[in-house]
Design an enzyme around this catalytic site. Sequence first.
Site, mmCIF file in Angstrom:
data_model
loop_
_atom_site.group_PDB
_atom_site.id
_atom_site.type_symbol
_atom_site.label_atom_id
_atom_site.label_comp_id
_atom_site.label_asym_id
_atom_site.label_seq_id
_atom_site.Cartn_x
_atom_site.Cartn_y
_atom_site.Cartn_z
ATOM 1 N N GLU A 111 0.775 -1.225 0.000
ATOM 2 C CA GLU A 111 0.000 0.000 0.000
ATOM 3 C C GLU A 111 0.812 1.283 0.000
ATOM 4 O O GLU A 111 0.458 2.233 0.701
ATOM 5 C CB GLU A 111 -0.932 -0.045 1.208
ATOM 6 C CG GLU A 111 -0.223 -0.030 2.590
ATOM 7 C CD GLU A 111 0.179 -1.401 3.134
ATOM 8 O OE1 GLU A 111 0.340 -2.347 2.344
ATOM 9 O OE2 GLU A 111 0.343 -1.515 4.361
ATOM 10 N N GLU A 159 -3.639 -4.540 9.421
ATOM 11 C CA GLU A 159 -4.158 -5.523 8.460
ATOM 12 C C GLU A 159 -5.578 -6.012 8.771
ATOM 13 O O GLU A 159 -6.371 -6.220 7.863
ATOM 14 C CB GLU A 159 -3.196 -6.704 8.341
ATOM 15 C CG GLU A 159 -1.825 -6.335 7.768
ATOM 16 C CD GLU A 159 -1.867 -5.760 6.350
ATOM 17 O OE1 GLU A 159 -2.886 -5.913 5.649
ATOM 18 O OE2 GLU A 159 -0.859 -5.139 5.939
ATOM 19 N N ASP A 162 9.188 -10.225 9.949
ATOM 20 C CA ASP A 162 8.894 -11.099 8.807
ATOM 21 C C ASP A 162 8.604 -12.529 9.273
ATOM 22 O O ASP A 162 7.850 -13.259 8.635
ATOM 23 C CB ASP A 162 10.076 -11.158 7.818
ATOM 24 C CG ASP A 162 10.094 -9.966 6.860
ATOM 25 O OD1 ASP A 162 9.084 -9.232 6.808
ATOM 26 O OD2 ASP A 162 11.122 -9.768 6.174
HETATM 27 N N1 BES Z 1 0.942 -4.536 3.691
HETATM 28 C C1 BES Z 1 0.704 -5.797 3.099
HETATM 29 C C2 BES Z 1 1.929 -6.462 2.541
HETATM 30 C C3 BES Z 1 3.043 -6.720 3.541
HETATM 31 C C4 BES Z 1 2.807 -7.010 4.861
HETATM 32 C C5 BES Z 1 4.336 -6.682 3.099
HETATM 33 C C6 BES Z 1 3.863 -7.217 5.746
HETATM 34 C C7 BES Z 1 5.380 -6.913 3.969
HETATM 35 C C8 BES Z 1 5.152 -7.180 5.296
HETATM 36 C C9 BES Z 1 -0.343 -5.707 1.978
HETATM 37 O O1 BES Z 1 -1.328 -4.758 2.195
HETATM 38 C C10 BES Z 1 -1.064 -7.030 1.918
HETATM 39 O O2 BES Z 1 -1.673 -7.363 2.882
HETATM 40 N N2 BES Z 1 -0.989 -7.742 0.812
HETATM 41 C C11 BES Z 1 -1.663 -9.001 0.624
HETATM 42 C C12 BES Z 1 -2.918 -8.792 -0.170
HETATM 43 C C13 BES Z 1 -4.166 -9.144 0.442
HETATM 44 C C14 BES Z 1 -4.362 -9.677 1.763
HETATM 45 C C15 BES Z 1 -5.405 -8.899 -0.346
HETATM 46 C C16 BES Z 1 -0.761 -9.926 -0.151
HETATM 47 O O3 BES Z 1 0.336 -9.502 -0.533
HETATM 48 O O4 BES Z 1 -1.110 -11.079 -0.362
HETATM 49 ZN ZN ZN Z 2 -2.626 -5.332 3.809
#
Ligand code: BES
Ligand code: ZN
Length: 653
Positions: free
Chosen positions: A287, A334, A392
């Site tokens: 995002e 999240e 992570d």
């Molecule tokens: N912010 C996250 C991606 C993220 C989280 C990157 C933690 C690194 C560390 C992003 O908004 C996300 O949640 N992406 C999901 C998509 C979804 C749940 C619809 C993904 O990448 O699968």
């Molecule tokens: Zn997210």
Amino acid sequence: MSTLITAKSTSLLPPSLENKRPKESSPTYDHSTLSNYKSVLGNLFNTDLQLSINFDKKQIDGTVTFELKSTNTNVYHLDTSYLDIHSIKYNNQQINNWSILDRVGALGSRLVIKDIPEGNSANSNKLSIDFSTTDKCTALQWLDSNQTSGKPYVFSQLEAIHARSLFPCFDTPSVKSKYTCTIKSPLPVVFSGIEKESHEKDVYAFEQTVPIPSYLIGIASGNLVSADIGPRSKVYTEPFRLKDAQWEFDGDVERFIETAEQLIFKYEWGSYNVLINPQSYPYGGMESPNMTFATPTLIAYDKSNVDVIAHELAHSWAGNLVTNCSWDHFFLNEGWTVYLERRILGAIHGDPARHFSALIGWNDLENSINAMSNPERFSKLVQDLSDGCDPDEAFSSVPYEKGFNLLFHLETKLGGTEVFDPFIKHYFSTFSKKSLDTWQFLDCLFDFYHSNYYYKNSKERDYTKYEILRNEVDWETWLFKAGMPPKPIFNTELADSVYDLVHKWKSLVSKTDNTNSFTPSPGDIKNFNSNQLVLFLDTLCNPKEGGLHNWYEYSEVVEKFLSVYGKLIGGSRNAEVIFRFFRFQVYSHNKESYLKLSDWLGTVGRMKFVRPGYRLLNMVDRSLALETFKKYEYTYHPICATLVKQDSGIGNK
Ligand code: BES
Ligand code: ZN
């Protein structure tokens, strides 16, 4: 008049919950940073980045300047990770007394700057650091021209704690700053901000006028072109997929923005654009403000993955305006975002669609907790990373889906969206441009239904909702216990036909006589959309929901399944469907699928598929898994490759 509430004596929270509150005041400390960030809180009014991208050396050189209101310390500690630091200035004066301390695992190396002279208290004080990234950088992936459509490419991925590997910073979501940025590159550049006019050749200028934490910075450069997908939105990508990308997202984005604005409040960032990165991008989406980064697996040729865009857009409020103060409280980012994403989709496609998506999420949560090596620790909603654990490593579906389910539970318990929605607006306006912890969220929630909630068309306070929060929610279980939360009652209108069909297949397995009346035909699934296929394949393989793990024991049934449905399901271009179809075939020990899975692992880089993909292959054919990883390792993002090695014990044996 409002009375001040002191935490211990007159708390609105039930005593059992209040007893858990840490002694430290909120927002609580972020243990995932080595910086002395408290000394800049409320003091950092801009961060300036001057960057230069060098594709030949696979290196970014730059200067970061922190513009500080006043100086109340003569020492700064900053986060760095595998960075080269060249020189440091304070108000244009060279600082010589600095050093980089030894690495502390994933947290990186603290940069200690001493003897900061006294600044001017009224004006801006500038702390400038010249630096270069190194070949160990975990924040960037560099792609050669043969890994893209013919030009080199670089993109960043900084969440949770990789910003420190791109530039020295106060790498905590507790610190927010406005940004100005110029980036020199021979190829077009995108950034997490609004582009400004630039008069220099090959120099791109940007600014982000809303204060943001370091993890939200996003930078990419490559052969990028763009096309409109809405009145305030463009999609950026390499030329060969521009038309497909435009078709996939056109129109939906604006509908999502307007729906979210109704639910929360105005979109405050100006433009909302999407960057479709090359296939090695390790996440579904990220995002970064004004420029969501996304995987090309979202292009499914049927718009069936636009929910990811709804998700990243929802972060414009949850996460980007209202931010978790540390990764312990990641569910505030999240969980809220998944909740809003489903509200947006529900508003557009109807509430049954929202419940349907929640059911898929419930399966993800079960699978995720089942696959954990340390569920006792990582399946709790509120985490404790004070031991320096890599965020992570704590990453899973738990903050997403347990978080969503908590908010959905609150909505349901309180009496539905009509009662919950006023709180949504209140919460997001109260904490806009701030960072908070779970305790502040709880205080805000209890306070709202205690002091701000009235009977309909009346001036009389309605305390009944407050009583529900106090007495009828099992906070201990939701916030602090490991394992699955209580299962809510979902509307199964769109799922029933899927469950029916699973049931029929199950009956073929359990009945040995031929009194069974089910004769499979392609018509059974012809009208299923991609999400229904996902739920079908999930349920089929989940013993807890009436499916099976051991399909290999029923080869005749499997053969029938593949001959009747194989073409329809196998023809899907939706990665969520493709992955789950492989899983079913691996569970069935269908050897023909192993090579196909191996090939497919060479075409996706999204960790959500790559990691379990290798786990599956490794389960049934270890040498093929090893061979496949050897072939494609260099195409994966470094973090993805590391995690696959850890998951499957591949590469280091
Ligand atoms: N912010 C996250 C991606 C993220 C989280 C990157 C933690 C690194 C560390 C992003 O908004 C996300 O949640 N992406 C999901 C998509 C979804 C749940 C619809 C993904 O990448 O699968
Ligand atoms: Zn997210």
